[in-house]
Design an enzyme around this catalytic site. Structure first.
Site, PDB file in Angstrom:
ATOM      1  N   GLU A  10      35.569  34.717  38.270  1.00 48.81           N
ATOM      2  CA  GLU A  10      36.034  35.649  37.357  1.00 48.81           C
ATOM      3  C   GLU A  10      34.683  36.037  36.584  1.00 48.81           C
ATOM      4  O   GLU A  10      35.187  36.310  35.417  1.00 48.81           O
ATOM      5  CB  GLU A  10      37.290  35.103  36.654  1.00 48.81           C
ATOM      6  CG  GLU A  10      38.367  34.572  37.526  1.00 48.81           C
ATOM      7  CD  GLU A  10      39.445  35.483  37.968  1.00 48.81           C
ATOM      8  OE1 GLU A  10      39.443  36.765  37.391  1.00 48.81           O
ATOM      9  OE2 GLU A  10      39.994  35.388  39.105  1.00 48.81           O
ATOM     10  N   CYS A  30      37.278  35.912  44.356  1.00 46.47           N
ATOM     11  CA  CYS A  30      37.344  34.658  43.924  1.00 46.47           C
ATOM     12  C   CYS A  30      37.127  33.940  45.338  1.00 46.47           C
ATOM     13  O   CYS A  30      37.803  33.790  46.178  1.00 46.47           O
ATOM     14  CB  CYS A  30      38.513  34.246  43.221  1.00 46.47           C
ATOM     15  SG  CYS A  30      38.849  32.606  42.820  1.00 46.47           S
ATOM     16  N   CYS A  65      40.399  30.206  45.043  1.00 43.03           N
ATOM     17  CA  CYS A  65      41.433  30.272  45.439  1.00 43.03           C
ATOM     18  C   CYS A  65      41.586  31.566  46.299  1.00 43.03           C
ATOM     19  O   CYS A  65      41.945  32.827  45.784  1.00 43.03           O
ATOM     20  CB  CYS A  65      42.741  30.299  44.465  1.00 43.03           C
ATOM     21  SG  CYS A  65      42.320  31.048  43.117  1.00 43.03           S
ATOM     22  N   HIS A  74      44.419  36.467  46.042  1.00 44.69           N
ATOM     23  CA  HIS A  74      44.330  38.025  45.797  1.00 44.69           C
ATOM     24  C   HIS A  74      44.801  38.720  46.995  1.00 44.69           C
ATOM     25  O   HIS A  74      45.236  39.720  46.981  1.00 44.69           O
ATOM     26  CB  HIS A  74      42.923  38.249  45.453  1.00 44.69           C
ATOM     27  CG  HIS A  74      42.426  37.895  44.067  1.00 44.69           C
ATOM     28  ND1 HIS A  74      43.204  38.423  42.904  1.00 44.69           N
ATOM     29  CD2 HIS A  74      41.698  37.005  43.538  1.00 44.69           C
ATOM     30  CE1 HIS A  74      42.703  37.994  41.826  1.00 44.69           C
ATOM     31  NE2 HIS A  74      42.019  36.663  42.050  1.00 44.69           N
ATOM     32  N   ARG A 118      46.412  29.240  38.913  1.00 46.78           N
ATOM     33  CA  ARG A 118      46.147  29.581  37.490  1.00 46.78           C
ATOM     34  C   ARG A 118      46.941  30.296  36.784  1.00 46.78           C
ATOM     35  O   ARG A 118      47.151  30.385  35.578  1.00 46.78           O
ATOM     36  CB  ARG A 118      44.769  29.903  37.053  1.00 46.78           C
ATOM     37  CG  ARG A 118      43.642  29.036  37.799  1.00 46.78           C
ATOM     38  CD  ARG A 118      42.256  29.443  37.821  1.00 46.78           C
ATOM     39  NE  ARG A 118      41.380  28.362  38.474  1.00 46.78           N
ATOM     40  CZ  ARG A 118      41.550  28.006  39.651  1.00 46.78           C
ATOM     41  NH1 ARG A 118      42.273  28.686  40.386  1.00 46.78           N
ATOM     42  NH2 ARG A 118      40.869  26.998  40.067  1.00 46.78           N
ATOM     43  N   SER A 165      43.240  34.533  34.485  1.00 49.37           N
ATOM     44  CA  SER A 165      42.362  34.378  33.443  1.00 49.37           C
ATOM     45  C   SER A 165      42.393  35.693  32.466  1.00 49.37           C
ATOM     46  O   SER A 165      41.820  35.413  31.239  1.00 49.37           O
ATOM     47  CB  SER A 165      41.004  34.517  34.071  1.00 49.37           C
ATOM     48  OG  SER A 165      40.915  33.274  34.946  1.00 49.37           O
ATOM     49  N   CYS A 203      38.067  26.552  35.345  1.00 46.61           N
ATOM     50  CA  CYS A 203      37.446  26.265  36.717  1.00 46.61           C
ATOM     51  C   CYS A 203      35.666  26.592  36.581  1.00 46.61           C
ATOM     52  O   CYS A 203      35.185  27.341  37.083  1.00 46.61           O
ATOM     53  CB  CYS A 203      37.930  27.224  37.951  1.00 46.61           C
ATOM     54  SG  CYS A 203      37.957  26.438  39.321  1.00 46.61           S
ATOM     55  N   CYS A 246      30.066  24.157  32.599  1.00 45.48           N
ATOM     56  CA  CYS A 246      29.799  24.710  31.049  1.00 45.48           C
ATOM     57  C   CYS A 246      28.220  24.123  30.674  1.00 45.48           C
ATOM     58  O   CYS A 246      27.687  22.944  31.165  1.00 45.48           O
ATOM     59  CB  CYS A 246      30.529  23.785  29.988  1.00 45.48           C
ATOM     60  SG  CYS A 246      32.320  24.148  30.450  1.00 45.48           S
TER      61      CYS A 246
END
Lengths: 575, 167
Positions: A14, A61, A64, A68, A484, A507, A551, A554
């Site tokens: 995303e 994505c 998963c 969609h 999610r 998200s 997900c 960082c």
């Protein structure tokens, strides 16, 4: 003095997500969440055949990949009034369950566990003691002293090699890690076992969807033939294999995931008071048991909970023009009607209007537009979506299975229901629903076998397949519950082509910027009050953001009030 | 309607055992962001050509963790991916990867970076032999399904290299 911390995670889902937070006296006083990569799928779809939309949306994505596609085919079926055969619904449900099982287990062990489990500490563990603890919480067979001894040796070799990200880049030794070395060792052991196990369950997608990743979907059903004697169809052998995969999944969830969750949680009960955030929860519901039109018989009930009042569930209809609406006051878009408007997705617009700083930059202008995510609201409320929302809406709906599962877990933790509204509650809710999903998959599987035995092999309806049978104009919503959270695709079809297509993804609900009234979205709200022991190692921020399952891996960059860099650290990598 | 399936593992239909040295040719990338999807475009080109039976072509897309089983179940892999290494767009390069750090960092549009996946595979056992064919790209273009001209022009060269590698 307050410090501005910027967490700019390199998420690969995303687009990119960035968090800016103000820290004062060791606590977060304000936070902003920004999506820093544009999504343009809506624009790609305009003018295409609605029956092809799933194949494009599925590529948005890769974590998963199915969700969609499912929302997309449902949107077209809703627009055209198509009801898929019961076997198609069951196979979609089984693929849905396989996705959840894989995704939630991967989240717990590979994207979230290392916020709580200290890998380096596990090297100091006593393998015999780890074995004793493991055997006291589960009858999972891999728990002998020798097993933990060998594993510790392997881990030591990994750490010493210095090449593997997970063992190099984290905040090992941070005082917020509370587990004894032996529990850390069990956690790391299961990190590796889960990695091995998750490879298996996704084979359900290959079997029913023909390929994985990005399995095939179909408007009007599923693109696979059921014939127990045919080599190229879903035959007896493949069905038996699916059955074994779900059995193994249920065993892994019951004997590894849930016991670990319940063993780790008591060391972190302070996190039951942190990270609550917005007090409203939205769930579109999913897993139909009597056709998608019969919402009352979904396994995950549909509805909204407001102000944490579990005595009331508000009805939700994604078709309602006054229900879901998106605004762009703080988003890099423009609307024809101007700022301040909130549009229902059928009337949604995707017109980019980037006004942010030219990268690289130190801080976003959080007073103005600061994100590529639009801000969705339900009847004006900021809503959290995801496992916690599903469990709360299910609980408040009086759904017995969900109530029992929630109550059982709370009893094991000796904690009241109020602990659910927190970072820990979000992580616990994900485990609770995984257990339910594992059980439900077995039900769907038995039902599918029973249908086949009774001679029903239909998986597709060709009624409405031909565009000539369609009305000149139609519009539909494909609502689903992705792992999610609430996911829906809104489609407008005109002259057999896609006229408008809008996605509102989990998200967007959770990570969006403030709305025009200044109401914070879930990430922004959840971070307020979160303690930060050491601004150069903001492990606590990761715990709360990761509890939503964004997900992401960082990279944290730290800035002082004047925007100068204080230091940088790479944190919680995916692996 | 009957769709041919190729499920992995034990679900494979009762057919002769696959040749022991099956080579996996895996094209990865995101089709929705222009040149970044060159690995998948390459897969589509290769798919239309004829290959010996021991060659298995797979569209890895943005598969992330879903690709781990493929990585762990083949001893020999040829991986096709985009790279932003500063070379002119369409430059084709090739190397033999030995450790996770050999892989280009994720371009930002794949979901889980290849490096992360290779790390995961390394945690589970010895790494397969992996040849990586990269195509240099200049930028990610959101909302573009087509390849730019120089990157599209590189596809025959990718195909030629794959053919040399599979022998």
């Amino acid at each position: 003095m307050s410090t501005r911390i910027v967490v700019d995670p390199i998420t690969r889902i995303e687009g990119h997500l960035r968090i800016e937070a103000e820290v004062k006296d060791g606590r977060i006083t304000d936070a902003w969440s920004a999506g820093t990569m544009v999504r343009g799928i809506e624009t790609i779809l305009k003018g295409r055949d609605p029956r092809d939309a799933w194949a494009f949306t599925e590529r948005v994505c890769g974590v998963c990949t199915t969700v969609h596609a499912l929302a997309s085919v449902r949107s077209v079926e809703d627009a055209l009034g198509v009801a898929v055969p019961p076997n198609a619904e069951l196979i979609r449900n089984l693929m849905f369950c396989a996705q959840y099982l894989q995704d939630h287990v991967v989240h717990f062990y590979h994207l979230h566990a290392l916020d709580w489990v200290d890998v380096v500490s596990s090297l100091k563990a006593d393998p015999a003691e780890a074995s004793r603890i493991a055997q006291s919480i589960s009858n999972w067979p891999k728990s002998s002293p020798q097993y933990f001894h060998d594993l510790q040796k392997r881990l030591t070799a990994f750490v010493e090699s210095g090449q593997l990200g997970i063992f190099a880049n984290a905040y090992w030794g941070h005082p917020a890690y509370k587990l004894p070395p032996e529990v850390n060792l069990i956690g790391v052991a299961h990190y590796l076992e889960a990695l091995e196990w998750q490879k298996e369950i996704v084979k359900v997608h290959t079997i029913f969807g023909g390929k994985n990743p990005h399995p095939n979907y179909l408007v009007g059903g599923v693109p696979c033939a059921l014939n127990i004697d045919e080599a190229n169809a879903i035959n007896a052998e493949r069905l038996a294999y699916v059955g074994r995969l779900f059995e193994e999944a249920a065993r892994f969830v019951e004997q590894v995931y849930l016991p670990d969750l319940l063993a780790i949680a008591p060391f972190y009960l302070d996190w039951a008071e942190i990270g609550g955030g917005v007090s409203n929860y939205l769930c579109y519901g999913d897993l139909p048991t009597n056709g998608f039109a019969d919402v009352a018989r979904f396994k995950f009930p549909r509805g909204a909970v407001l102000d944490r009042d579990l005595s009331k569930v508000h009805p939700v209809d994604p078709h309602d023009p006054d229900g879901v609406r998106e605004s762009i006051d703080h988003s890099w878009y423009s609307y024809n009607g101007g700022e301040g408007k909130a549009l229902h997705p059928w009337d949604g617009e995707t017109k980019f209007n980037y006004t942010g700083p030219k990268p690289p930059y130190d801080n976003l202008n959080v007073g103005g537009k600061y994100s590529w995510l639009k801000t969705p609201r339900w009847k004006g409320h900021a809503m959290e979506v995801g496992p916690l929302a599903r469990m709360l809406v299910g609980y408040a709906s009086g759904n017995q299975e969900i109530k029992d599962a929630v109550t059982e877990t709370l009893a094991a933790l000796k904690a009241p229901a109020a602990v659910l509204f927190s970072t820990l509650g979000r992580t616990a809710a994900r485990g609770i629903e995984t257990r339910l999903i594992a059980r439900w998959a077995t039900e769907f599987y038995s039902q599918l076998l029973a249908n086949i035995r009774n001679g029903d092999s239909r998986t597709f309806t060709k009624e409405k397949w031909e565009p000539a049978t369609w009305p000149a104009q139609a519009r539909g919503v494909g609502a689903s519950e992705a792992p999610r959270g609430a996911l829906a695709h809104w489609i407008v079809i005109k002259d057999q082509k896609i006229e408008n297509y809008q996605l509102v993804v989990p998200s967007t609900w959770n990570a969006s910027p403030r709305d025009g009234q200044g109401q914070r979205s879930p990430y922004e709200a959840a971070l307020i009050g979160t303690p930060v022991h050491d601004p150069t190692q903001p492990l606590e921020i990761l715990r709360t953001v990761h509890s939503f399952d964004p997900c992401l891996a960082c990279a944290v960059h730290l800035y002082d009030d004047r925007g100068g860099r204080l230091g940088a650290a790479s944190t919680a990598p995916v692996l | 309607m009957v769709v041919s399936l190729h499920p992995g593992g034990q679900a494979a239909p009762a057919a002769p055992a696959p040749p022991p040295a099956e080579v996996l040719v895996l094209g990865v990338g995101n089709l929705l962001v222009g040149d970044e999807g060159v690995g998948v475009h390459a897969f589509r080109v290769l798919e239309r050509e004829t290959w010996p039976p021991h060659v298995r072509l797979v569209d890895g897309g943005t598969g992330g963790f879903h690709l781990l089983d493929l990585l762990c179940s083949h001893a020999r892999i040829i991986l096709i991916d985009a790279t932003r290494d500063g070379a002119p767009p369409g430059t084709v390069a090739q190397f033999r990867a030995r450790v996770a750090a050999d892989f280009p960092p994720a371009l930002g549009a794949h979901d889980i970076g290849l490096r992360d996946l290779i790390t995961a595979a390394a945690l589970l056992g010895p790494l397969p032999e992996i040849d990586v064919i990269t195509v240099s790209i200049a930028e990610l273009k959101p909302m573009t399904l087509e390849l730019s001209a120089p990157v599209a022009a590189a596809l025959p060269e990718v195909s030629r290299r794959v053919r040399t590698l599979v022998g």
